[in-house]
Design a protein around this motif. Structure first.
Motif, PDB file in Angstrom:
ATOM      1  N   ILE A  17      21.156  33.264   8.953  1.00 46.63           N
ATOM      2  CA  ILE A  17      21.618  33.769  10.249  1.00 46.63           C
ATOM      3  C   ILE A  17      20.417  34.073  11.139  1.00 46.63           C
ATOM      4  N   GLY A  20      18.803  30.787  12.135  1.00 43.62           N
ATOM      5  CA  GLY A  20      19.692  30.035  13.015  1.00 43.62           C
ATOM      6  C   GLY A  20      19.791  30.603  14.419  1.00 43.62           C
ATOM      7  N   PHE A  21      19.711  31.920  14.538  1.00 42.79           N
ATOM      8  CA  PHE A  21      19.826  32.553  15.841  1.00 42.79           C
ATOM      9  C   PHE A  21      18.472  32.949  16.432  1.00 42.79           C
ATOM     10  N   TRP A  22      17.390  32.490  15.830  1.00 42.55           N
ATOM     11  CA  TRP A  22      16.078  32.881  16.328  1.00 42.55           C
ATOM     12  C   TRP A  22      15.871  32.436  17.774  1.00 42.55           C
ATOM     13  N   SER A  24      18.049  31.381  20.095  1.00 41.07           N
ATOM     14  CA  SER A  24      19.027  31.780  21.105  1.00 41.07           C
ATOM     15  C   SER A  24      19.216  33.290  21.211  1.00 41.07           C
ATOM     16  N   TYR A  25      18.730  34.067  20.244  1.00 39.69           N
ATOM     17  CA  TYR A  25      18.913  35.513  20.321  1.00 39.69           C
ATOM     18  C   TYR A  25      17.621  36.287  20.070  1.00 39.69           C
ATOM     19  N   VAL A  32      19.325  39.249  26.670  1.00 40.74           N
ATOM     20  CA  VAL A  32      20.671  39.035  26.146  1.00 40.74           C
ATOM     21  C   VAL A  32      21.582  40.195  26.549  1.00 40.74           C
ATOM     22  N   PHE A  36      26.100  40.957  22.905  1.00 46.85           N
ATOM     23  CA  PHE A  36      25.423  40.226  21.843  1.00 46.85           C
ATOM     24  C   PHE A  36      24.639  41.173  20.939  1.00 46.85           C
ATOM     25  N   ALA A  40      25.330  41.564  17.048  1.00 49.41           N
ATOM     26  CA  ALA A  40      24.247  41.276  16.102  1.00 49.41           C
ATOM     27  C   ALA A  40      23.955  42.472  15.206  1.00 49.41           C
ATOM     28  N   SER A  90      32.284  35.592  25.843  1.00 53.86           N
ATOM     29  CA  SER A  90      32.405  34.143  25.703  1.00 53.86           C
ATOM     30  C   SER A  90      33.589  33.606  26.501  1.00 53.86           C
TER      31      SER A  90
END
Length: 147
Positions: A17, A20-22, A24-25, A32, A36, A40, A90
């Protein structure tokens, strides 16, 4: 969890996780929206609690295990709040046509059989959106957008 080494699996999921989210987050965390952050923090705390509770019962720390189980009752509404907030953000973005995923799809697959374009079907405003302009720059130069 009845498996002896399940904490390794959950830890691996947490690592996936984070990786994978590095982009975009985690790398843009200051830019952000709050939803979010709530999502998170609550989700990662839930997984961390799951790992800690699993380790505590295997080390025969029953009192700590029970305290963490009780803490999960307090954390669960926070987890649901994070889910609801992220769904709301979203949905608002989708309704406004500000969804970069659909903008990218509309740009990449602009010919959907005959003279109909996916951007006409999915997002009528995709051609003029800033996300589509960014997607065009990326696609044209095959490079990462400098923004």
């Amino acid at each position: 969890m009845p498996y002896r080494h399940a904490h390794y699996f959950v830890g691996f999921v947490l690592l996936v996780i984070m990786v994978g989210f590095w982009a975009s987050y985690f790398s843009v965390v200051k830019a952000v929206p709050l939803a979010f952050h709530v999502h998170a923090v609550s989700s990662m705390t839930w997984l961390g609690l799951l790992i800690a509770q699993h380790l505590s019962i295997h080390k025969r720390m029953n009192a700590l295990h029970k305290q963490m189980g009780l803490a999960s009752f307090a954390l669960f509404p926070f987890l649901i709040l994070g889910f609801v907030m992220i769904i709301n953000v979203s949905a608002k973005g989708f309704a406004a046509g500000d969804n970069p995923f659909y903008t990218y799809i509309a740009f990449r697959h602009s010919d959907v059989g005959g003279d109909r374009r996916l951007s006409d079907v999915v997002l009528p405003r995709a051609e003029t959106s800033p996300e589509c302009a960014a997607a065009r720059r990326i696609h044209a130069g095959n490079a990462i957008d400098p923004v």
